[in-house]
Design a protein around this motif. Structure first.
Motif, PDB file in Angstrom:
ATOM      1  N   ARG A   1       0.815  -1.219   0.000  1.00  0.00           N
ATOM      2  CA  ARG A   1       0.000   0.000   0.000  1.00  0.00           C
ATOM      3  C   ARG A   1       0.847   1.266   0.000  1.00  0.00           C
ATOM      4  NH1 ARG A   1      -5.449  -0.520   1.446  1.00  0.00           N
ATOM      5  NH2 ARG A   1      -6.105  -2.675   1.785  1.00  0.00           N
ATOM      6  N   GLY A   2       2.167   1.128   0.047  1.00  0.00           N
ATOM      7  CA  GLY A   2       3.029   2.281  -0.170  1.00  0.00           C
ATOM      8  C   GLY A   2       3.700   2.865   1.040  1.00  0.00           C
ATOM      9  N   PHE A   3       3.547   2.246   2.233  1.00  0.00           N
ATOM     10  CA  PHE A   3       4.266   2.767   3.399  1.00  0.00           C
ATOM     11  C   PHE A   3       5.591   2.025   3.507  1.00  0.00           C
ATOM     12  CE2 PHE A   3       5.260   2.821   8.006  1.00  0.00           C
ATOM     13  CZ  PHE A   3       5.440   4.200   8.125  1.00  0.00           C
ATOM     14  N   LEU A   4       6.702   2.717   3.321  1.00  0.00           N
ATOM     15  CA  LEU A   4       7.998   2.064   3.165  1.00  0.00           C
ATOM     16  C   LEU A   4       9.006   2.382   4.258  1.00  0.00           C
ATOM     17  CD1 LEU A   4       8.386   2.598  -0.700  1.00  0.00           C
ATOM     18  CD2 LEU A   4       7.386   0.641   0.511  1.00  0.00           C
ATOM     19  N   LEU A   5       8.661   3.246   5.219  1.00  0.00           N
ATOM     20  CA  LEU A   5       9.597   3.561   6.296  1.00  0.00           C
ATOM     21  C   LEU A   5       9.821   2.330   7.172  1.00  0.00           C
ATOM     22  CD1 LEU A   5       8.392   7.103   7.451  1.00  0.00           C
ATOM     23  CD2 LEU A   5      10.435   6.553   6.121  1.00  0.00           C
ATOM     24  N   PRO A   6      10.994   2.220   7.829  1.00  0.00           N
ATOM     25  CA  PRO A   6      11.224   1.094   8.734  1.00  0.00           C
ATOM     26  C   PRO A   6      10.147   1.046   9.810  1.00  0.00           C
ATOM     27  CG  PRO A   6      13.260   2.294   8.341  1.00  0.00           C
ATOM     28  CD  PRO A   6      12.171   3.114   7.729  1.00  0.00           C
ATOM     29  N   ALA A   7       9.510  -0.112   9.957  1.00  0.00           N
ATOM     30  CA  ALA A   7       8.389  -0.223  10.892  1.00  0.00           C
ATOM     31  C   ALA A   7       8.230  -1.667  11.328  1.00  0.00           C
ATOM     32  CB  ALA A   7       7.096   0.288  10.248  1.00  0.00           C
TER      33      ALA A   7
ATOM     34  N   PHE B   1      -4.923  -3.473  14.245  1.00  0.00           N
ATOM     35  CA  PHE B   1      -3.540  -3.399  13.792  1.00  0.00           C
ATOM     36  C   PHE B   1      -2.790  -2.460  14.729  1.00  0.00           C
ATOM     37  CE2 PHE B   1       0.279  -2.331  11.523  1.00  0.00           C
ATOM     38  CZ  PHE B   1       0.610  -3.542  10.927  1.00  0.00           C
ATOM     39  N   ALA B   2      -1.652  -2.939  15.217  1.00  0.00           N
ATOM     40  CA  ALA B   2      -0.788  -2.133  16.090  1.00  0.00           C
ATOM     41  C   ALA B   2       0.604  -2.128  15.476  1.00  0.00           C
ATOM     42  CB  ALA B   2      -0.749  -2.707  17.498  1.00  0.00           C
ATOM     43  N   GLY B   3       1.182  -0.969  15.315  1.00  0.00           N
ATOM     44  CA  GLY B   3       2.501  -0.893  14.710  1.00  0.00           C
ATOM     45  C   GLY B   3       3.204   0.409  15.041  1.00  0.00           C
ATOM     46  N   PHE B   4       4.499   0.478  14.712  1.00  0.00           N
ATOM     47  CA  PHE B   4       5.272   1.647  15.116  1.00  0.00           C
ATOM     48  C   PHE B   4       6.529   1.792  14.267  1.00  0.00           C
ATOM     49  CE2 PHE B   4       6.260  -2.043  17.694  1.00  0.00           C
ATOM     50  CZ  PHE B   4       7.640  -2.155  17.623  1.00  0.00           C
ATOM     51  N   THR B   5       7.001   3.037  14.208  1.00  0.00           N
ATOM     52  CA  THR B   5       8.337   3.369  13.724  1.00  0.00           C
ATOM     53  C   THR B   5       9.125   3.883  14.923  1.00  0.00           C
ATOM     54  OG1 THR B   5       7.841   5.689  13.231  1.00  0.00           O
ATOM     55  CG2 THR B   5       7.333   4.066  11.507  1.00  0.00           C
ATOM     56  N   THR B   6      10.327   4.364  14.691  1.00  0.00           N
ATOM     57  CA  THR B   6      11.093   4.939  15.796  1.00  0.00           C
ATOM     58  C   THR B   6      10.486   6.243  16.288  1.00  0.00           C
ATOM     59  OG1 THR B   6      12.544   6.028  14.197  1.00  0.00           O
ATOM     60  CG2 THR B   6      13.273   3.899  15.074  1.00  0.00           C
ATOM     61  N   GLU B   7       9.613   6.872  15.469  1.00  0.00           N
ATOM     62  CA  GLU B   7       9.082   8.200  15.804  1.00  0.00           C
ATOM     63  C   GLU B   7       7.605   8.195  16.184  1.00  0.00           C
ATOM     64  OE1 GLU B   7      11.403  10.618  15.796  1.00  0.00           O
ATOM     65  OE2 GLU B   7      12.740   8.994  15.174  1.00  0.00           O
ATOM     66  N   LEU B   8       6.876   7.152  15.827  1.00  0.00           N
ATOM     67  CA  LEU B   8       5.423   7.204  15.998  1.00  0.00           C
ATOM     68  C   LEU B   8       4.860   5.794  16.172  1.00  0.00           C
ATOM     69  CD1 LEU B   8       3.034   9.222  15.986  1.00  0.00           C
ATOM     70  CD2 LEU B   8       2.790   8.767  13.536  1.00  0.00           C
ATOM     71  N   LEU B   9       3.968   5.652  17.155  1.00  0.00           N
ATOM     72  CA  LEU B   9       3.286   4.387  17.408  1.00  0.00           C
ATOM     73  C   LEU B   9       1.795   4.601  17.245  1.00  0.00           C
ATOM     74  CD1 LEU B   9       4.026   2.028  20.431  1.00  0.00           C
ATOM     75  CD2 LEU B   9       1.690   2.488  19.724  1.00  0.00           C
ATOM     76  N   CYS B  10       1.123   3.655  16.583  1.00  0.00           N
ATOM     77  CA  CYS B  10      -0.306   3.820  16.315  1.00  0.00           C
ATOM     78  C   CYS B  10      -1.019   2.484  16.469  1.00  0.00           C
ATOM     79  CB  CYS B  10      -0.522   4.376  14.909  1.00  0.00           C
ATOM     80  SG  CYS B  10      -2.265   4.533  14.435  1.00  0.00           S
ATOM     81  N   VAL B  11      -2.204   2.524  17.075  1.00  0.00           N
ATOM     82  CA  VAL B  11      -3.066   1.353  17.218  1.00  0.00           C
ATOM     83  C   VAL B  11      -4.425   1.697  16.627  1.00  0.00           C
ATOM     84  CG1 VAL B  11      -4.247  -0.193  18.841  1.00  0.00           C
ATOM     85  CG2 VAL B  11      -1.880   0.507  19.271  1.00  0.00           C
ATOM     86  N   VAL B  12      -4.967   0.779  15.801  1.00  0.00           N
ATOM     87  CA  VAL B  12      -6.281   0.959  15.196  1.00  0.00           C
ATOM     88  C   VAL B  12      -7.146  -0.252  15.540  1.00  0.00           C
ATOM     89  CG1 VAL B  12      -7.589   1.237  13.049  1.00  0.00           C
ATOM     90  CG2 VAL B  12      -5.342   2.331  13.296  1.00  0.00           C
TER      91      VAL B  12
END
Length: 794
Positions: free
Chosen positions: A665-671, A683-694
């Motif tokens: 879907r186009g999200f390519l940052l390390p996660a 879905f729960a996921g995160f990068t080094t800068e941002l964490l998000c749960v849906v």
């Protein structure tokens, strides 16, 4: 005719004869008594005492009301409410940002191109932007230079010294009171002239000329009220309306009217016309949006047009002025024709009063009424409600003295979250309509929750607690639901933790599990989980078992590790005490809230350190003193090496497992992340800068019948893509390995060191000292990699 003397006497006597009957004795006596009473000094003593009493009573009333007015004025129009500010934005040299990016950021933060603005202003140069902080700020004025789409320099215009960073003032969000009112403070200098003319033309055309009372208007209104035997005519000036709104009961009565007039005279004596007008535009009621009352032109400009007050054009100013009389009746969202006609009436009044030319009037009256497509629907109110709960519950006496709260909210991320939720839930609705077995009744919609935070500080950046705050204030971020497979990382963390805590068996990412139909026995009961679509892969490594969310392999792992150890890890990560040590715990059968899951995931994103989420950065008193300032509340929950290895396993989920569509879907940052499906989708996921749960599901706990990869994951991905466009979040980098991590080439089938005959080899990570030591001697088992694998839906 000749008259004789005797006859003349007779005629004259007839002329003077009385024409009325003689006065009665009773009347004569009454008159004598009145004359006597008037001549009596006691009469004048009583009369003077009565007049003195009236004067004294009036003076006491005036002094009482004047003291009330003075105290209220000293407190200010927002004295019983909180100013809510967003998290401040910091510009730094080297930031990836263009000149247009900065201009857009400044506009969103309330800066304008008009100098003297209390919210700050800016000037655009050829390859730079000059930023002034506002008339009430002591911050520096700087020039920001750009080169190659980066911030090249930040130079103080006071002393011409270059700096490394510059903090913009916190963006004003709203003003909240205990009566669920939203406000936005403005100053008279910020009010555009068109709005001043529109308000005075509509409400009080002689406002700047009279002394608070418009006697001609009052006499006309009184005459019409007496004529019609009712109190319908409005004769209140702007000052009288302010007196009523600030100090008095709105119910109509002659007693209230008298008090209103006394306060009006005092306000006119105490304040300038500009000060009165400023208080008026901050206080006036202008309708409701969602569950909040809208007070003041500043907040109304944002709600109806998504603009700062100074950005309003002529037609928008006329609309807001027309709304004052009957906000509900002229509600543009419900009665657009009424609202348009009312706006045009205000324009006609402005023309009649000489404040608008004929050509400008004709041009404006033919324009449509354009409301902001993104007018506030209340989604950020979920954040504000949770912020207020934290303020009241956690800060004790500090909350009572609070007047300004700097929150952790990032308005850009909040807008991104709302857009991602809106589009994502439209997609969920379409999928459910297409599925014949969805079981969804017409009119029943699934709900949604999204929470995003900084995993290092715990600062919550965005919250969406449902599809529409105006329809329902139920905050699903706080709803207890089964997390399903988003809980599985805690099972795998407990297994990896065996290298630190010890145990009967050592587990690594290369440990092989047996994935096949199995029944588990626990305290005399039989537990028989199944994989998605009843697909089994046979021998699999821990890495692949989590990546493909294999239920049987995960329960088997929890049994070997020990259910209580799994629960202990979950509780160290802050999950609730109702999670029990049973086989079902491995599959996320015990309830938790999206907020709990988000907090628990900081353990993985923050090298084993649990960070307590917060909505508040700073709280200040009315005099600007800092009452409290947020410091991250942390505790160690996992060894950093355990957290890093578990994060690596979750990266595999996005690389080759159930979350692989994040990349497509186009999200390519390390996660890193994990899908989840129970009755709901997660879905729960995160990068080094941002964490998000849906989370996506139904309020009544019915089956969503959509996997997390098809319901929650698209929303998460859309949000993270939008977030990555903003400077603080596009800087995400690879997760850094702590000391004590090693690597080895292993065979993915046997889990041993790769041998010459191994066909599936990967470079695996280990906690140093746990690497396999035996080389793979070959294997006769079927290579599971050649079999079809379902990689979506768990």
């Amino acid at each position: 005719m000749t008259l004789f003397p005797g006859e003349l006497d007779q005629v004259e006597e007839v002329k003077v004869a009385p024409t009325q009957p003689p006065e009665s004795d009773q009347t004569h006596v009454s008159r004598l008594r009145i004359h006597a009473f008037v001549r009596n000094p006691a009469f004048w003593a009583i009369s003077l005492s009565f007049v003195a009493g009236l004067i004294f009573f009036g003076s006491m009333q005036y002094l009482r009301l004047a003291r009330l007015a003075d105290r209220r004025l000293a407190e200010g129009p927002f004295s019983l409410s909180l100013n809510i500010l967003a998290a401040p934005i910091t510009l730094s040299v080297g930031d990836a940002m263009t000149q247009q990016d900065l201009i857009a950021t400044l506009q969103r933060s309330g800066y304008t191109r008009t100098s003297g603005n209390h919210g700050g202003w800016y000037e655009v140069r050829s390859n730079s932007v000059e930023i002034s902080p506002g008339v009430d700020s002591t911050a520096d004025t700087v020039r920001v230079d750009f080169a190659r789409d980066q911030v090249a320099a930040i130079v103080s215009l006071r002393d011409h010294i270059a700096g490394r960073s510059y903090q913009l003032h916190p963006r004003f969000l709203t003003n909240l009171s205990a009566n669920r009112e939203k406000r936005r403070l403005v100053h008279f200098a910020d009010v555009p002239s068109n709005l001043v003319h529109a308000i005075t033309s509509t409400e009080d055309k002689r406002f700047f000329d009279h002394w608070g009372l418009d006697y001609r208007r009052m006499m006309k209104a009184a005459y019409l009220d007496l004529k019609d035997n009712r109190k319908q005519q409005g004769a209140s000036t702007i000052t009288m309306q302010l007196a009523r709104a600030f100090f008095l009961d709105p119910a109509k009565s002659w007693r209230r009217k008298g008090a209103e007039m006394l306060i009006t005279l005092h306000l006119e004596h105490k304040l300038t016309k500009q000060q009165i007008f400023e208080d008026y535009v901050n206080e006036v009621y202008l309708g409701r949006r969602g569950t909040y009352n809208i007070h003041g032109m500043g907040e109304a400009a944002r709600v109806y047009f998504n603009k700062n007050l100074g950005q309003l054009d002529l037609t928008e100013s006329a609309f807001l002025a027309g709304l004052i009389q009957r906000p509900s009746y002229f509600n543009p969202f419900r009665y657009p024709v009424r609202a348009l006609n009312r706006r045009n009436l205000v324009l006609a009044l402005m023309r009649r009063n000489g404040q608008l030319s004929e050509s400008d009037y004709l041009a404006a009256v033919n324009l449509p009424l354009k409301l902001a497509p993104s007018a506030d629907t209340g989604e950020s109110s979920y954040f504000l409600a949770m912020m207020n709960d934290e303020l009241q519950n956690s800060l004790g006496d500090t909350a009572a003295r609070s007047r300004t709260v700097v929150t952790t909210l990032d308005p850009d991320l909040q807008q991104a979250a709302e857009a991602a939720v809106r589009m994502g839930m439209e997609g969920v609705d379409q999928l459910l309509r297409k599925r014949k077995d969805s079981g969804v009744e017409p009119g029943i919609q699934p709900q949604v929750a999204l929470i995003a935070l900084d995993p290092r500080t715990g600062e919550i950046k965005a919250v969406v607690g449902g599809r529409n705050y105006g329809d329902s204030q139920l905050n699903h971020v706080l709803a207890m639901r089964q997390p399903g497979s988003v809980f599985k990382p805690f099972v795998y963390a407990a297994a990896i933790d065996s290298a630190v805590q010890g145990g009967n068996k050592l587990f690594t990412p290369a440990t092989v599990l047996n994935d096949e139909a199995t029944s588990f026995y626990f305290k005399g009961a039989v537990y028989s989980p199944g994989n998605f679509h009843d697909s089994y892969q046979g021998p699999v490594t821990l890495r692949n078992a989590l990546a493909h969310s294999l239920n049987v392999a995960t329960v088997s792992l929890a049994e070997q590790v020990g259910y209580q150890r799994v629960v202990n890890v979950a509780r160290r990560a802050g999950l609730n005490d109702k999670i029990a040590a049973t086989p079902a715990v491995a599959l996320g059968a015990y309830e938790a809230t999206p907020l709990e899951i988000a907090a628990a995931y900081t353990v993985f994103a923050n090298q084993g350190t649990l960070v307590t989420p917060t909505f508040i950065r700073e709280v200040r008193s009315a005099d600007g003193a800092v009452l409290t300032q947020h410091q991250p509340q942390t505790r160690t929950a996992l060894d950093p090496r355990v957290a890093y290895v578990t994060t690596s396993l979750m990266q595999e989920v996005l690389r080759s497992g159930t979350g692989a569509s994040v990349r497509s879907r186009g999200f390519l940052l390390p996660a890193a992340g994990k899908t989840g499906t129970s009755r709901d989708g997660w879905f729960a996921g995160f990068t080094t800068e941002l964490l998000c749960v849906v989370w996506v599901g139904f309020d009544d706990n019915r089956e969503l019948n959509l996997e997390g990869a098809k319901s929650a994951l698209p929303i998460w991905t859309d949000f993270m893509k939008r977030a990555s466009k903003f400077r603080p979040y596009r800087a995400a980098h690879e997760f850094q390995a702590p000391a004590g991590i090693s690597r080895a080439e292993i065979c993915e089938i046997s889990g041993q060191l790769a041998g010459a005959s191994c066909t599936r080899v990967r470079n695996e990570i280990f906690i140093a000292g746990t690497e396999p030591v035996e080389p793979c001697a070959g294997h006769d088992v079927i290579d599971a990699s050649v079999l079809p694998v379902v990689v979506t839906g768990r």
